[in-house]
Design an enzyme around this catalytic site. Structure first.
Site, PDB file in Angstrom:
ATOM      1  N   PRO A  11       0.791  -1.224   0.000  1.00 60.55           N
ATOM      2  CA  PRO A  11       0.000   0.000   0.000  1.00 60.55           C
ATOM      3  C   PRO A  11       0.828   1.280   0.000  1.00 60.55           C
ATOM      4  O   PRO A  11       1.881   1.363   0.641  1.00 60.55           O
ATOM      5  CB  PRO A  11      -0.829  -0.099   1.284  1.00 60.55           C
ATOM      6  CG  PRO A  11      -0.143  -1.118   2.121  1.00 60.55           C
ATOM      7  CD  PRO A  11       0.521  -2.066   1.167  1.00 60.55           C
ATOM      8  N   ASN A  12       0.303   2.234  -0.722  1.00 65.28           N
ATOM      9  CA  ASN A  12       0.844   3.605  -0.849  1.00 65.28           C
ATOM     10  C   ASN A  12       2.077   3.690  -1.738  1.00 65.28           C
ATOM     11  O   ASN A  12       2.516   4.796  -2.060  1.00 65.28           O
ATOM     12  CB  ASN A  12       1.149   4.213   0.532  1.00 65.28           C
ATOM     13  CG  ASN A  12      -0.096   4.289   1.400  1.00 65.28           C
ATOM     14  OD1 ASN A  12      -1.073   4.893   1.000  1.00 65.28           O
ATOM     15  ND2 ASN A  12      -0.084   3.654   2.552  1.00 65.28           N
ATOM     16  N   ALA A  78       3.339  -1.021   4.559  1.00 67.71           N
ATOM     17  CA  ALA A  78       2.802  -1.063   5.936  1.00 67.71           C
ATOM     18  C   ALA A  78       2.370  -2.468   6.347  1.00 67.71           C
ATOM     19  O   ALA A  78       2.385  -2.797   7.546  1.00 67.71           O
ATOM     20  CB  ALA A  78       1.644  -0.091   6.066  1.00 67.71           C
ATOM     21  N   GLU A  99      12.839  -9.587   0.932  1.00 70.11           N
ATOM     22  CA  GLU A  99      12.030  -8.471   1.439  1.00 70.11           C
ATOM     23  C   GLU A  99      12.827  -7.181   1.258  1.00 70.11           C
ATOM     24  O   GLU A  99      14.005  -7.123   1.635  1.00 70.11           O
ATOM     25  CB  GLU A  99      11.763  -8.741   2.926  1.00 70.11           C
ATOM     26  CG  GLU A  99      11.027  -7.647   3.669  1.00 70.11           C
ATOM     27  CD  GLU A  99      10.885  -8.002   5.164  1.00 70.11           C
ATOM     28  OE1 GLU A  99      11.171  -9.164   5.558  1.00 70.11           O
ATOM     29  OE2 GLU A  99      10.513  -7.104   5.929  1.00 70.11           O
ATOM     30  N   HIS A 101      12.830  -2.861   1.720  1.00 72.69           N
ATOM     31  CA  HIS A 101      12.265  -1.593   2.193  1.00 72.69           C
ATOM     32  C   HIS A 101      13.143  -0.475   1.661  1.00 72.69           C
ATOM     33  O   HIS A 101      14.377  -0.546   1.766  1.00 72.69           O
ATOM     34  CB  HIS A 101      12.223  -1.544   3.717  1.00 72.69           C
ATOM     35  CG  HIS A 101      11.453  -2.676   4.291  1.00 72.69           C
ATOM     36  ND1 HIS A 101      10.077  -2.736   4.210  1.00 72.69           N
ATOM     37  CD2 HIS A 101      11.855  -3.828   4.873  1.00 72.69           C
ATOM     38  CE1 HIS A 101       9.678  -3.872   4.752  1.00 72.69           C
ATOM     39  NE2 HIS A 101      10.729  -4.559   5.147  1.00 72.69           N
TER      40      HIS A 101
HETATM   41  C1  DHK Z   1       7.260   1.494   2.952  1.00 75.94           C
HETATM   42  C2  DHK Z   1       6.161   1.828   3.683  1.00 75.94           C
HETATM   43  O1  DHK Z   1       5.065   2.285   3.073  1.00 75.94           O
HETATM   44  C3  DHK Z   1       6.159   1.767   5.149  1.00 75.94           C
HETATM   45  O2  DHK Z   1       4.874   1.470   5.660  1.00 75.94           O
HETATM   46  C4  DHK Z   1       7.186   0.808   5.701  1.00 75.94           C
HETATM   47  C5  DHK Z   1       8.438   0.843   3.560  1.00 75.94           C
HETATM   48  C6  DHK Z   1       8.544   1.055   5.050  1.00 75.94           C
HETATM   49  C7  DHK Z   1       9.702   1.198   2.805  1.00 75.94           C
HETATM   50  O3  DHK Z   1      10.644   1.737   3.364  1.00 75.94           O
HETATM   51  O4  DHK Z   1       9.770   0.881   1.595  1.00 75.94           O
HETATM   52  O5  DHK Z   1       7.268   0.949   7.099  1.00 75.94           O
END
Ligand code: DHK
Length: 145
Positions: A11-12, A78, A99, A101
């Site tokens: 998401p996002n 998230a 994984e 981030h």
């Molecule tokens: C992306 C998000 O949207 C967060 O909710 C995570 C992650 C971190 C990122 O760093 O790509 O906590």
């Protein structure tokens, strides 16, 4: 063996480039997709690139990957910190999982320090910006060649 690597985004992440650029940078998800497609092509792989704001849609895509993918790169966003459903789905997948981030979640709020997905992931990359996806792809293409 399949030469397809699934790249799944939570998401996002559709708002990458405009969402908190001081945290996530200015590159868009389309920029990441293009970068990965080129790199995969050079290694003889293809990418299935996917983003959803919906947990169940990500679970469904992991189920699809069970039949089609040689490996998964996942930024659950998230859902990293909340989703037992995504962990359970990944536990049904028998090939490597990385994984990713974009931000260094360990430098951020304490609720971002725990990852359900890390209980399954073979490797975890955090804080390398969008280059983290490329590092994950490099690892998988070497593992799978
Ligand atoms: C992306 C998000 O949207 C967060 O909710 C995570 C992650 C971190 C990122 O760093 O790509 O906590």
């Amino acid at each position: 063996m399949s030469k397809v690597i699934y790249v799944l985004n939570g998401p996002n992440l559709n708002l990458l480039g405009v969402r908190q650029p001081e945290v996530y940078g200015r590159e868009t998800l389309a920029d990441i997709q293009a970068m990965l497609e080129q790199s995969a092509r050079e290694s003889g792989f293809t990418i299935e690139f996917f983003q959803s704001n919906h947990e169940g849609a990500i679970v469904d895509k992991i189920h699809e990957a069970r039949e089609k993918a040689a490996g998964i790169i996942i930024n659950p966003a998230a859902y990293t910190h909340t989703s037992v459903a995504i962990l359970d789905a990944l536990n049904t997948f028998d090939a490597p999982v990385v994984e990713v981030h974009i931000s260094n979640v360990h430098k951020r709020e304490s609720f971002r320090h725990h990852s359900y997905v890390s209980l399954r992931a073979d490797g975890v990359i955090a804080g390398l910006g969008t280059r983290g996806y490329l590092a994950a792809l490099d690892y998988l293409t070497h593992q799978l060649s």
